[in-house]
Design a protein around this motif. Structure first.
Motif, PDB file in Angstrom:
ATOM      1  N   GLN A 118       0.826  -1.208   0.000  1.00  0.00           N
ATOM      2  CA  GLN A 118       0.000   0.000   0.000  1.00  0.00           C
ATOM      3  C   GLN A 118       0.861   1.259   0.000  1.00  0.00           C
ATOM      4  OE1 GLN A 118      -3.595   0.193   2.611  1.00  0.00           O
ATOM      5  NE2 GLN A 118      -2.938  -1.842   3.295  1.00  0.00           N
ATOM      6  N   ILE A 119       1.933   1.243   0.795  1.00  0.00           N
ATOM      7  CA  ILE A 119       2.817   2.417   0.865  1.00  0.00           C
ATOM      8  C   ILE A 119       3.554   2.601  -0.451  1.00  0.00           C
ATOM      9  CG2 ILE A 119       4.734   3.492   2.103  1.00  0.00           C
ATOM     10  CD1 ILE A 119       3.948   1.727   4.530  1.00  0.00           C
ATOM     11  N   GLU A 120       3.994   1.499  -1.059  1.00  0.00           N
ATOM     12  CA  GLU A 120       4.694   1.596  -2.343  1.00  0.00           C
ATOM     13  C   GLU A 120       3.768   2.123  -3.435  1.00  0.00           C
ATOM     14  OE1 GLU A 120       8.253  -1.731  -2.095  1.00  0.00           O
ATOM     15  OE2 GLU A 120       6.320  -2.351  -2.921  1.00  0.00           O
ATOM     16  N   LYS A 121       2.537   1.665  -3.434  1.00  0.00           N
ATOM     17  CA  LYS A 121       1.578   2.113  -4.452  1.00  0.00           C
ATOM     18  C   LYS A 121       1.293   3.596  -4.299  1.00  0.00           C
ATOM     19  CE  LYS A 121      -3.063   1.247  -6.294  1.00  0.00           C
ATOM     20  NZ  LYS A 121      -4.301   0.416  -6.164  1.00  0.00           N
ATOM     21  N   PHE A 122       1.075   4.055  -3.059  1.00  0.00           N
ATOM     22  CA  PHE A 122       0.764   5.465  -2.836  1.00  0.00           C
ATOM     23  C   PHE A 122       1.952   6.354  -3.185  1.00  0.00           C
ATOM     24  CE2 PHE A 122       0.920   9.250  -0.150  1.00  0.00           C
ATOM     25  CZ  PHE A 122      -0.313   9.832  -0.427  1.00  0.00           C
ATOM     26  N   SER A 123       3.144   5.950  -2.762  1.00  0.00           N
ATOM     27  CA  SER A 123       4.331   6.802  -2.927  1.00  0.00           C
ATOM     28  C   SER A 123       4.955   6.716  -4.303  1.00  0.00           C
ATOM     29  CB  SER A 123       5.380   6.429  -1.878  1.00  0.00           C
ATOM     30  OG  SER A 123       5.883   5.117  -2.107  1.00  0.00           O
ATOM     31  N   GLY A 124       4.720   5.593  -4.993  1.00  0.00           N
ATOM     32  CA  GLY A 124       5.391   5.383  -6.263  1.00  0.00           C
ATOM     33  C   GLY A 124       6.862   5.047  -6.090  1.00  0.00           C
ATOM     34  N   ARG A 125       7.248   4.664  -4.895  1.00  0.00           N
ATOM     35  CA  ARG A 125       8.640   4.321  -4.605  1.00  0.00           C
ATOM     36  C   ARG A 125       8.723   2.932  -3.984  1.00  0.00           C
ATOM     37  NH1 ARG A 125      12.151   8.736  -4.641  1.00  0.00           N
ATOM     38  NH2 ARG A 125      11.165  10.802  -4.770  1.00  0.00           N
ATOM     39  N   PHE A 182      -0.078   9.596   4.905  1.00  0.00           N
ATOM     40  CA  PHE A 182      -0.813   8.447   4.356  1.00  0.00           C
ATOM     41  C   PHE A 182      -0.632   7.230   5.267  1.00  0.00           C
ATOM     42  CE2 PHE A 182      -0.555   4.475   1.898  1.00  0.00           C
ATOM     43  CZ  PHE A 182      -1.852   4.417   1.401  1.00  0.00           C
ATOM     44  N   CYS A 183       0.594   6.984   5.705  1.00  0.00           N
ATOM     45  CA  CYS A 183       0.848   5.849   6.601  1.00  0.00           C
ATOM     46  C   CYS A 183       0.059   6.004   7.895  1.00  0.00           C
ATOM     47  CB  CYS A 183       2.333   5.731   6.896  1.00  0.00           C
ATOM     48  SG  CYS A 183       3.349   5.297   5.470  1.00  0.00           S
ATOM     49  N   ARG A 184      -0.004   7.242   8.403  1.00  0.00           N
ATOM     50  CA  ARG A 184      -0.785   7.489   9.615  1.00  0.00           C
ATOM     51  C   ARG A 184      -2.257   7.160   9.376  1.00  0.00           C
ATOM     52  NH1 ARG A 184      -0.109   7.100  14.542  1.00  0.00           N
ATOM     53  NH2 ARG A 184      -1.297   5.351  13.706  1.00  0.00           N
ATOM     54  N   ASP A 185      -2.785   7.582   8.235  1.00  0.00           N
ATOM     55  CA  ASP A 185      -4.213   7.403   7.947  1.00  0.00           C
ATOM     56  C   ASP A 185      -4.606   5.929   7.855  1.00  0.00           C
ATOM     57  OD1 ASP A 185      -4.521  10.138   7.908  1.00  0.00           O
ATOM     58  OD2 ASP A 185      -4.391  10.308   5.718  1.00  0.00           O
ATOM     59  N   ILE A 186      -3.699   5.086   7.363  1.00  0.00           N
ATOM     60  CA  ILE A 186      -4.066   3.678   7.171  1.00  0.00           C
ATOM     61  C   ILE A 186      -3.678   2.793   8.357  1.00  0.00           C
ATOM     62  CG2 ILE A 186      -3.952   3.862   4.656  1.00  0.00           C
ATOM     63  CD1 ILE A 186      -1.256   2.367   4.771  1.00  0.00           C
ATOM     64  N   THR A 187      -3.109   3.393   9.402  1.00  0.00           N
ATOM     65  CA  THR A 187      -2.691   2.588  10.567  1.00  0.00           C
ATOM     66  C   THR A 187      -3.290   3.122  11.865  1.00  0.00           C
ATOM     67  OG1 THR A 187      -0.658   3.897  10.830  1.00  0.00           O
ATOM     68  CG2 THR A 187      -0.521   1.893   9.480  1.00  0.00           C
TER      69      THR A 187
END
Length: 396
Positions: A118-125, A182-187
């Motif tokens: 999820q983090i890779e998809k959002f960040s593109g990294r 984003f990480c905060r929002d999903i955790t």
């Protein structure tokens, strides 16, 4: 509840992770036999902590090289954590009157693939690291890789935390902060409920000179209920946070936040606060015990740090006013001789000192850290927390 303040200022110092023996429920945490202070004193063949000795530290649990004293300089006891966790946030929140019935999630083996995806998809990294690590060591390991690829460096610790290290010239601060939000929002809840997300920016050209900058940003959960700090703030009393206290409470109930870079810097900042005229609470966390020595399983360094802290108490005693109360405690254990690198479920010491005391000695063992917050609320005649019982009447 007292109608008149017994103490004008109450100072709490948290020796982060300085436990003093397994709790009755240690088996539930796989921590049977843990004893941070005992095993440090044994490893060093004796601790030289004359001020903590005079406050009654070895009266709580006999430590090598530390005498028991009768009478002691103040009052002493130990506290048992009631909440279902042994992390930093749980310990501190409980001190301020909360009870945490569901532990924050920790990821000692790194984060699950679906969260990373999820983090890779959002960040593109892409993400590298994804393991428990020291923040300085992981940028030495992956920093040059990040310079070449732009990959995110993700790591964790024994606490409930997801940290992202990013070179400021490769991943701009605005982008790093957006990813962390984003990480905060999903955790915030569920199976990934994390206490904190931390942006850890750094600069430099190679592993020999990588340096973390002051642009760190924490994305914490707010306390799940009203704390004693909130009550002090509402009563227009001071609630001064020194060290990572403000981050732990996401700024809730904090009237003044003071950042620190080390234990000794924390003591410098606290000692400076003693020169200020205020009514209320100062709340200091000394994190090096935990971060530099507990997790890194360094009992000798841990013991040296305790001795350095003890020496600074001479300055504290000299600057304290007659209407000051000093409470020295901890938030959990982290036995540097124990298996693994995690915190340990232990009692924590509680050492209590004021120049106005006429009596000295032990007070009953506290069944929850919340007794500390209840005592502060009782002293300042503010709203009592839902949990905890004041020991103010034991102090005279």
């Amino acid at each position: 509840m007292n109608n008149i303040k017994k103490f004008k200022r109450i100072h709490v110092i948290v020796m982060d992770s300085v436990g003093i023996g397994e709790t009755p429920d240690a088996d539930k945490f796989d921590d049977i036999g843990a004893n941070t202070l005992l095993h440090i004193s044994t490893a060093k063949n004796g601790l030289n902590v004359p001020n903590l000795e005079r406050l009654g530290l070895s009266n709580i649990y006999k430590l090598k090289g530390v005498n028991t004293v009768h009478p002691s300089l103040g009052y002493y006891t130990k506290m048992q954590e009631a909440s279902c966790g042994k992390d930093t946030m749980t310990g501190h929140w409980e001190m301020m009157g909360l009870y945490i019935d569901k532990p924050f999630q920790v990821f000692p083996d790194g984060f699950p693939d679906d969260l990373i995806a999820q983090i890779e998809k959002f960040s593109g990294r892409k993400i590298v690291g994804n393991c428990p690590a020291s923040g300085t060591e992981i940028i030495k390991q992956y920093g040059e890789h990040q310079l070449k690829t732009g990959d995110l460096i993700v790591y964790t610790s024994a606490d409930s935390v997801l940290q992202i290290a990013a070179h400021e010239e490769i991943i701009p601060l605005e982008e790093l902060y957006r990813i962390c939000q984003f990480c905060r929002d999903i955790t915030r809840e569920g199976k990934y409920q994390l206490g904190r997300i931390i942006a850890r920016p750094y600069i430099g050209t190679c592993k020999e000179n990588f340096t973390r900058t002051a642009n760190r940003h924490d994305y914490a959960l707010k306390p799940f209920g009203k704390t004693v700090m909130n009550s002090l703030q509402e009563a227009n009393l001071a609630s001064i946070a020194i060290g990572k206290i403000s981050d732990i409470f996401d700024g809730e109930g904090v009237t003044k936040a003071i950042r620190t870079v080390s234990n000794m810097d924390g003591m410098d900042k606290f000692i400076n606060i003693l020169d200020e005229d205020f009514t209320g609470l100062s709340f200091t966390n000394l994190v090096d015990f935990d971060a530099k020595f507990g997790h890194r399983r360094d009992p000798i360094g841990y013991g040296d740090a305790l001795e350095e802290f003890d020496a600074r108490l001479n300055e504290v005693f000299a600057k304290m006013h007659d209407e000051d109360l000093l409470l020295i405690t901890a938030d959990h254990g982290n036995d540097p001789t124990y298996k693994g690198t995690d915190h340990t479920r232990e009692y924590v010491p509680l050492l209590i000192y004021s120049k106005q005391f006429k009596n000295y000695g032990s007070i009953p063992i506290r069944k929850t850290f919340a007794d500390l917050g209840a005592t502060i609320a009782d002293n300042f005649a503010v709203e009592m927390p839902k949990y905890g019982q004041s020991f103010l009447d034991n102090l005279n």
